[in-house]
Enzyme design. Sequence first.
Site, PDB file in Angstrom:
ATOM      1  N   ASP A  52       0.156   5.604  -1.566  1.00  0.00           N
ATOM      2  CA  ASP A  52       1.000   6.475  -2.376  1.00  0.00           C
ATOM      3  C   ASP A  52       2.220   6.961  -1.585  1.00  0.00           C
ATOM      4  OD1 ASP A  52       1.843   7.923  -4.526  1.00  0.00           O
ATOM      5  OD2 ASP A  52       0.204   9.373  -4.498  1.00  0.00           O
ATOM      6  N   HIS A  56       8.804   0.264  -2.467  1.00  0.00           N
ATOM      7  CA  HIS A  56       7.621  -0.593  -2.610  1.00  0.00           C
ATOM      8  C   HIS A  56       7.690  -1.765  -1.627  1.00  0.00           C
ATOM      9  CE1 HIS A  56       6.206   1.728  -5.918  1.00  0.00           C
ATOM     10  NE2 HIS A  56       7.164   1.374  -6.763  1.00  0.00           N
ATOM     11  N   LEU A  75     -12.686 -10.927   7.037  1.00  0.00           N
ATOM     12  CA  LEU A  75     -12.432  -9.691   6.283  1.00  0.00           C
ATOM     13  C   LEU A  75     -12.405  -9.949   4.776  1.00  0.00           C
ATOM     14  CD1 LEU A  75     -11.382  -6.678   6.188  1.00  0.00           C
ATOM     15  CD2 LEU A  75      -9.073  -7.642   6.301  1.00  0.00           C
TER      16      LEU A  75
HETATM   17  C1  FPP Z   1       2.521   4.408  -5.215  1.00  0.00           C
HETATM   18  O1  FPP Z   1       3.744   4.936  -4.824  1.00  0.00           O
HETATM   19  C2  FPP Z   1       2.499   2.993  -4.995  1.00  0.00           C
HETATM   20  C3  FPP Z   1       2.473   2.053  -5.966  1.00  0.00           C
HETATM   21  C4  FPP Z   1       2.435   2.400  -7.396  1.00  0.00           C
HETATM   22  C5  FPP Z   1       2.498   0.638  -5.633  1.00  0.00           C
HETATM   23  C6  FPP Z   1       1.886   0.281  -4.317  1.00  0.00           C
HETATM   24  C7  FPP Z   1       2.216  -1.108  -4.078  1.00  0.00           C
HETATM   25  C8  FPP Z   1       2.592  -1.624  -2.912  1.00  0.00           C
HETATM   26  C9  FPP Z   1       2.675  -0.915  -1.629  1.00  0.00           C
HETATM   27  C10 FPP Z   1       2.908  -3.067  -2.919  1.00  0.00           C
HETATM   28  C11 FPP Z   1       1.667  -3.804  -2.608  1.00  0.00           C
HETATM   29  C12 FPP Z   1       1.733  -5.115  -3.213  1.00  0.00           C
HETATM   30  C13 FPP Z   1       0.870  -6.084  -2.922  1.00  0.00           C
HETATM   31  C14 FPP Z   1       0.973  -7.344  -3.645  1.00  0.00           C
HETATM   32  C15 FPP Z   1      -0.189  -5.963  -1.924  1.00  0.00           C
HETATM   33  P1  FPP Z   1       4.613   5.767  -5.864  1.00  0.00           P
HETATM   34  O2  FPP Z   1       5.708   4.883  -6.351  1.00  0.00           O
HETATM   35  O3  FPP Z   1       3.716   6.337  -6.909  1.00  0.00           O
HETATM   36  O4  FPP Z   1       5.155   6.873  -4.936  1.00  0.00           O
HETATM   37  P2  FPP Z   1       5.707   8.310  -5.394  1.00  0.00           P
HETATM   38  O5  FPP Z   1       4.500   9.089  -5.823  1.00  0.00           O
HETATM   39  O6  FPP Z   1       6.326   8.842  -4.155  1.00  0.00           O
HETATM   40  O7  FPP Z   1       6.700   8.049  -6.505  1.00  0.00           O
END
Ligand code: FPP
Length: 242
Positions: free
Chosen positions: A18, A35, A129
């Site tokens: 997050d 992201h 893993l």
């Molecule tokens: C939450 O941050 C994160 C997500 C909704 C996406 C997480 C995905 C990745 C890190 C990419 C991973 C991809 C693969 C294929 C492994 P948010 O956008 O909700 O953060 P915020 O709360 O600060 O807005």
Amino acid sequence: MERSDFARLPRHVGIIMDGNGRWAKAHKLAVALGHRQGTENLREIIRHTDDLKIEALSLYAFSTENWRRSPDEVAALMQLILDYFASEIDELDEKHVRITILGDKSGLPEKQRATLLNAEDRTRHNDGLRLNIAINYGGRAELVRAARALAQRAAAGELRPEEIDEDRLAAELWTAGQPDVDLLIRTSGEMRLSNFLLWQCAYAEFVFPEELWPDFSVASYDRALQVYAARDRRFGGRNAQA
Ligand code: FPP
């Protein structure tokens, strides 16, 4: 740190990655770049999990609720899925990582579905893993699906309702055959499970580091693992001193 530096390590770690959006905002960048940065540090986190010989790592990449985000952000996350596997699959396979997708692949666009199926197929016989990536995943939906599968078997006369127990239900989950989550990490200071691995986290220890996901480093990971090692897990019983 290495395996021998920890008094105890989890068998299965879950991570809710997050804070990508807030990281992007803080750096005056588009959310898609948050992201993207979030997938960059993933490489080191996975390597470290593998080096520590932790059995399973589950990552929450895209929830069933994430479809509600703007079309641009959804498109960026979908593209990231393709890019991620294109750039990482060779190394993961070389390290004998076995990839499992948690979630409903049939609800994804064709290209993403094919990429994910290919990653699972290619690594199916690997014995390293267990890397679980939750995409179009919801914990309640996973439980409904399991209940339905058991009901169908009961209706077909293959299973008596009284034979349904925890092991049989767990065997119908996307994580079938894997240990429960021992340690659940959610970055960015948020303290919610958000429908992630509801069944599997029944006895998990929760650690909530303040770092936003793109800032979460191997050192931050080691700190979370040390917090876990110091926790007193009782599984509903009493500890030795009590
Ligand atoms: C939450 O941050 C994160 C997500 C909704 C996406 C997480 C995905 C990745 C890190 C990419 C991973 C991809 C693969 C294929 C492994 P948010 O956008 O909700 O953060 P915020 O709360 O600060 O807005």
